[in-house]
Design an enzyme around this catalytic site. Structure first.
Site, PDB file in Angstrom:
ATOM      1  N   ASP A   1     -12.540  -9.956  -6.992  1.00  0.00           N
ATOM      2  CA  ASP A   1     -12.405  -8.566  -7.282  1.00  0.00           C
ATOM      3  C   ASP A   1     -13.564  -8.011  -6.478  1.00  0.00           C
ATOM      4  O   ASP A   1     -14.536  -8.272  -6.912  1.00  0.00           O
ATOM      5  CB  ASP A   1     -11.680  -7.788  -8.340  1.00  0.00           C
TER       6      ASP A   1
ATOM      7  N   CYS B   1      -8.325  -3.166   3.448  1.00  0.00           N
ATOM      8  CA  CYS B   1      -9.286  -2.456   2.944  1.00  0.00           C
ATOM      9  C   CYS B   1     -10.408  -2.147   2.998  1.00  0.00           C
ATOM     10  O   CYS B   1     -10.696  -2.428   3.965  1.00  0.00           O
ATOM     11  CB  CYS B   1      -9.073  -3.768   1.517  1.00  0.00           C
TER      12      CYS B   1
ATOM     13  N   THR C   1     -12.793  -0.407   0.942  1.00  0.00           N
ATOM     14  CA  THR C   1     -13.929  -1.976   0.411  1.00  0.00           C
ATOM     15  C   THR C   1     -14.117  -3.298   0.909  1.00  0.00           C
ATOM     16  O   THR C   1     -15.393  -3.427   0.777  1.00  0.00           O
ATOM     17  CB  THR C   1     -13.752  -2.151  -1.440  1.00  0.00           C
ATOM     18  N   ALA C   2     -12.949  -3.841   0.996  1.00  0.00           N
ATOM     19  CA  ALA C   2     -13.397  -5.182   1.829  1.00  0.00           C
ATOM     20  C   ALA C   2     -14.858  -4.942   3.282  1.00  0.00           C
ATOM     21  O   ALA C   2     -14.576  -6.199   3.658  1.00  0.00           O
ATOM     22  CB  ALA C   2     -12.281  -5.919   2.101  1.00  0.00           C
TER      23      ALA C   2
ATOM     24  N   LYS D   1      -1.669  -1.767 -10.765  1.00  0.00           N
ATOM     25  CA  LYS D   1      -0.775  -1.969 -11.574  1.00  0.00           C
ATOM     26  C   LYS D   1       1.328  -1.619 -11.622  1.00  0.00           C
ATOM     27  O   LYS D   1       1.389  -2.195 -11.745  1.00  0.00           O
ATOM     28  CB  LYS D   1      -1.114  -2.138 -12.726  1.00  0.00           C
TER      29      LYS D   1
ATOM     30  N   CYS E   1     -10.112   4.423  -0.292  1.00  0.00           N
ATOM     31  CA  CYS E   1      -9.440   3.314  -0.435  1.00  0.00           C
ATOM     32  C   CYS E   1      -7.519   2.895  -0.228  1.00  0.00           C
ATOM     33  O   CYS E   1      -6.890   4.164  -0.319  1.00  0.00           O
ATOM     34  CB  CYS E   1      -9.446   3.490  -2.428  1.00  0.00           C
TER      35      CYS E   1
END
Lengths: 224, 224
Positions: free
Chosen positions: A48, A79, A81-82, A158, A188
């Protein structure tokens, strides 16, 4: 012959499919065979990115190396953030199409200088650095709103893709507009799963879609 | 630890995303990390399976070997027709989750013995062989209707996903019901992009969805 794209995905898995669908939509085709060849590593086991003691860097480096070994010639990370681990991915020796840089170019093309960004804390710090280079100012949520955003993000991961999530995400985007943002970046990959351009009165920059277009351009570019 | 799935895709590219979405929907998760790791080779450059002088076999064998080298432990082919080259894919040494066998099991579970199959000419011959082993009889279109089906299939591959295509596909399915089919198998991955269960009065077996469920079962199965 177009180049083969390698995609580091699975962060999250649904967002990777959103990226791949936008990639296909952005590709000019006359027939099926005109689509890009794409090697995808959908790896939801990447640690994460939003937990302080995790280190996704080595996993992402290994994914990049695996994609290269299997024939990828250009890489993308589905992604925002990655991108904190972009240097580990670039260590593969392949060019990386940078999602944040592409989003900044789109924001400049939209004529905005104050740009609201919806993203994780880590992504926001990357966006501040990147956008500073491009003469753009990043508008962010207040701390308590950012907590709301993160909770919403994990609900979307989810599978909460319904109207409630859409309204909540739009509400956060409107807060950024209220603070002076003249464009909103979905920074995001879960954000554009629920937020659409028609939810906003200012230009909407979907970093996922912008990355898809930049990847098509990179893979179709003729060699010099 | 779940097994890593390798997917031979791109035949066509949109159908591969449909398969991956059904795979995610079929996976029981509490959190993002519970999803399967999936390595996907979206290769739209695979020679056309419906042209008599093409040989996709070596390309599919190379794709399977590449997926294995990159860590895949179980393979799936997101294309019914390409199962004609299943032996080349199995030469990788990895188990292949067979889409046609899974579709036959679903047809038997639905209680049908006369099963209408919408598929390419090559896929129909594979279905006849597979279903004979499972005690099922395949109902097919007349030759001129099969020509209509193939023309529709190529329109869908080029992006014609609207109501016209849906009605045309449903019309062909109804022809099979008229000829005695007690269930309809979407035996071509483009078919379920436009045809839905609610278009039919008999059970609808989406081979793509059935394959997705079988892959989840195979990858989550505990080692003996």
């Amino acid at each position: 012959m177009s180049k083969t794209l390698g995609v580091l995905g699975g962060m999250g898995p649904a967002a990777t499919l959103d990226f791949l669908a936008k990639l296909q939509a952005a590709t000019p085709i006359q027939r099926e065979q005109d689509h890009l060849r794409v090697l995808v590593d959908i790896n939801p086991k990447v640690p994460d990115r939003n937990v302080s003691d995790s280190d996704p860097g080595p996993v992402l480096a290994a994914m990049a190396a695996g994609l290269k070994n299997n024939g990828a010639q250009v890489l993308a990370i589905a992604c925002n953030t990655a991108h904190a681990y972009a240097s580990e991915v670039r260590a593969s020796g392949l060019p990386l199409v940078d999602m944040l840089e592409a989003a900044g170019q789109a924001a400049r093309a939209a004529g905005a200088t104050q740009v609201g960004v919806l993203g994780t804390g880590l992504a926001l710090s990357l966006y501040r650095d990147q956008f500073a280079h491009q003469g753009l100012e990043v508008v962010t949520l207040d701390d308590h709103e950012q907590v709301e955003f993160m909770a919403l993000l994990y609900r979307v991961k989810k599978g909460a893709l319904g109207q409630d999530s859409r309204e909540a995400m739009a509400g956060l985007a409107h807060r950024l507009v209220g603070k002076g943002a003249r464009a909103i970046v979905a920074g995001c990959t879960e954000a554009p799963l629920v937020l659409k351009a028609e939810d906003l009165a200012v230009p909407f920059i979907d970093a996922t879609e912008v990355l898809a277009r930049a990847c098509v351009a990179a893979c179709l570019a003729h060699d010099a």
